[in-house]
Design a protein around this motif. Structure first.
Motif, PDB file in Angstrom:
ATOM      1  N   ILE A 152       0.834  -1.204   0.000  1.00  0.00           N
ATOM      2  CA  ILE A 152       0.000   0.000   0.000  1.00  0.00           C
ATOM      3  C   ILE A 152       0.870   1.256   0.000  1.00  0.00           C
ATOM      4  O   ILE A 152       0.610   2.217  -0.733  1.00  0.00           O
ATOM      5  CB  ILE A 152      -0.936   0.002   1.221  1.00  0.00           C
ATOM      6  N   ALA A 153       1.904   1.254   0.839  1.00  0.00           N
ATOM      7  CA  ALA A 153       2.772   2.426   0.965  1.00  0.00           C
ATOM      8  C   ALA A 153       3.529   2.701  -0.327  1.00  0.00           C
ATOM      9  O   ALA A 153       3.640   3.852  -0.765  1.00  0.00           O
ATOM     10  CB  ALA A 153       3.746   2.233   2.128  1.00  0.00           C
ATOM     11  N   GLN A 154       4.075   1.666  -0.952  1.00  0.00           N
ATOM     12  CA  GLN A 154       4.811   1.855  -2.195  1.00  0.00           C
ATOM     13  C   GLN A 154       3.905   2.333  -3.322  1.00  0.00           C
ATOM     14  O   GLN A 154       4.304   3.169  -4.142  1.00  0.00           O
ATOM     15  CB  GLN A 154       5.512   0.553  -2.591  1.00  0.00           C
ATOM     16  N   GLN A 155       2.693   1.836  -3.346  1.00  0.00           N
ATOM     17  CA  GLN A 155       1.741   2.282  -4.351  1.00  0.00           C
ATOM     18  C   GLN A 155       1.426   3.772  -4.160  1.00  0.00           C
ATOM     19  O   GLN A 155       1.354   4.531  -5.131  1.00  0.00           O
ATOM     20  CB  GLN A 155       0.455   1.466  -4.266  1.00  0.00           C
ATOM     21  N   ALA A 156       1.254   4.189  -2.911  1.00  0.00           N
ATOM     22  CA  ALA A 156       0.963   5.597  -2.636  1.00  0.00           C
ATOM     23  C   ALA A 156       2.154   6.491  -2.952  1.00  0.00           C
ATOM     24  O   ALA A 156       1.992   7.623  -3.412  1.00  0.00           O
ATOM     25  CB  ALA A 156       0.559   5.758  -1.167  1.00  0.00           C
ATOM     26  N   ALA A 157       3.361   5.975  -2.721  1.00  0.00           N
ATOM     27  CA  ALA A 157       4.569   6.766  -2.959  1.00  0.00           C
ATOM     28  C   ALA A 157       4.977   6.778  -4.424  1.00  0.00           C
ATOM     29  O   ALA A 157       5.687   7.689  -4.879  1.00  0.00           O
ATOM     30  CB  ALA A 157       5.718   6.222  -2.110  1.00  0.00           C
ATOM     31  N   GLY A 158       4.539   5.772  -5.154  1.00  0.00           N
ATOM     32  CA  GLY A 158       4.950   5.661  -6.545  1.00  0.00           C
ATOM     33  C   GLY A 158       6.413   5.282  -6.691  1.00  0.00           C
ATOM     34  O   GLY A 158       7.033   5.508  -7.721  1.00  0.00           O
ATOM     35  N   VAL A 159       6.973   4.707  -5.636  1.00  0.00           N
ATOM     36  CA  VAL A 159       8.387   4.324  -5.611  1.00  0.00           C
ATOM     37  C   VAL A 159       8.502   2.932  -5.014  1.00  0.00           C
ATOM     38  O   VAL A 159       7.836   2.619  -4.031  1.00  0.00           O
ATOM     39  CB  VAL A 159       9.230   5.302  -4.758  1.00  0.00           C
TER      40      VAL A 159
END
Length: 318
Positions: free
Chosen positions: A241-248
């Motif tokens: 979820i966090a990586q998807q939100a960060a785009g990284v």
């Protein structure tokens, strides 16, 4: 509650409590050692007219008394460095309680789940026996016993217990906070403990809403209160979820006993986490029954929403 004093207002829980008080229009005094950090907090909240800054040392009860300004509730959100818990936690609590005794005001103490120790129960209630088997758990239990040992405070003190937490104000103040902070900034991140076993986490804005609601009532003091999260989630899902939100998508490394011990050679706090790793393989979940029965529905933000909001807020501050 007409006026509140937040001790340790710039920390993870203190900042969240302050924000909730501001939303409710409660006159608030924010207290901490760094005026610069306090000013940054107040600026982030839009410089509300009903917030006042006071600096001082929470280990000095006279500083707290001088800063109180007629507050009727004190939120004790200050903490000590993880590796100094055994030597400094109780003296800090004693200072806060001495000040509260002089002022004759109510106290809300933020704490965690360490005193419970290992539990075979699906959900731990406030009445669950506390049998800590770790040094930090025993310290936290002694801390509770000290807090409730003051006869004048028994009816005017409450302890609110949070599981692991996350949110825009958490940063390095929690295990998960540092992980989300690194992901949001596009850096390699560490995740403490097992990433496959679901664990309970609470979103700090949700926790703050529940804590302030408890503090605003007259019949909630003299007790322990659980502040449960919105369920359980695995580390792998958190990272997704966090990586998807960060785009990284940078590597996220799980840290177990060996990794933490090695890092602890240079960063003492990492070595201190080792004894608490049992909570990542034998997770403890807090019961919500008491809160729901006496107060109302749990404030619950879905993980997808809370984690994404946390990452976006960290990225906005870059």
């Amino acid at each position: 509650m007409k006026k509140a004093l937040v001790i340790g207002a710039t920390g993870g829980t203190g900042a969240a409590i302050t924000e909730e008080l501001v939303k409710r229009g409660v006159e608030t005094i924010v207290f901490g050692r760094s005026r610069q950090k306090l000013e940054q907090l107040v600026h982030r909240l839009g410089n509300p007219a009903h917030v006042r800054i006071q600096t001082g040392d929470a280990f000095r009860s006279e500083d707290i008394v001088a800063a109180s300004g007629g507050a009727d509730v004190m939120f004790h959100c200050a903490n000590v460095p993880y590796h100094e818990m055994e030597s400094r936690l109780i003296p800090l609590g004693e200072s806060v309680m001495r000040a509260a005794g002089q002022l004759g005001i109510k106290v809300v103490v933020m704490d965690g789940i360490y005193p419970y120790g290992k539990s075979q129960m699906d959900e731990v209630t406030e009445e669950h026996p506390k049998r800590p088997h770790t040094r930090k758990g025993k310290t936290r239990l002694a801390y509770e016993q000290m807090l409730f040992s003051y006869s004048w405070a028994r009816e005017r003190l409450m302890i609110v217990r949070l599981p692991d937490y996350y949110g825009p104000t958490a940063n390095e103040a929690s295990y998960l906070g540092s992980t989300l902070d690194a992901i949001a900034k596009g850096r390699m991140a560490f995740f403490i403990g097992n990433m496959s076993i679901p664990r309970e986490y609470v979103y700090l804005p949700d926790a703050a809403a529940m804590v302030v609601e408890l503090a605003s009532k007259e019949d909630t003091y003299g007790e322990n209160w659980n502040i449960p999260g919105s369920g359980t989630i695995s580390g792998k899902d958190i990272v997704r979820i966090a990586q998807q939100a960060a785009g990284v998508k940078k590597p996220v490394l799980a840290l177990g006993k060996i990794g933490l011990s090695l890092l602890g050679l240079g960063v003492p706090v990492m070595k201190e986490i080792v004894e608490m790793l049992y909570l990542t393989t034998e997770p403890l979940r807090l019961s919500r029954k008491k809160y729901e029965t006496r107060i109302g529905p749990i404030v619950s933000t879905a993980f997808e929403e809370g984690i994404a909001a946390t990452v976006r807020e960290i990225r906005r501050s870059l």
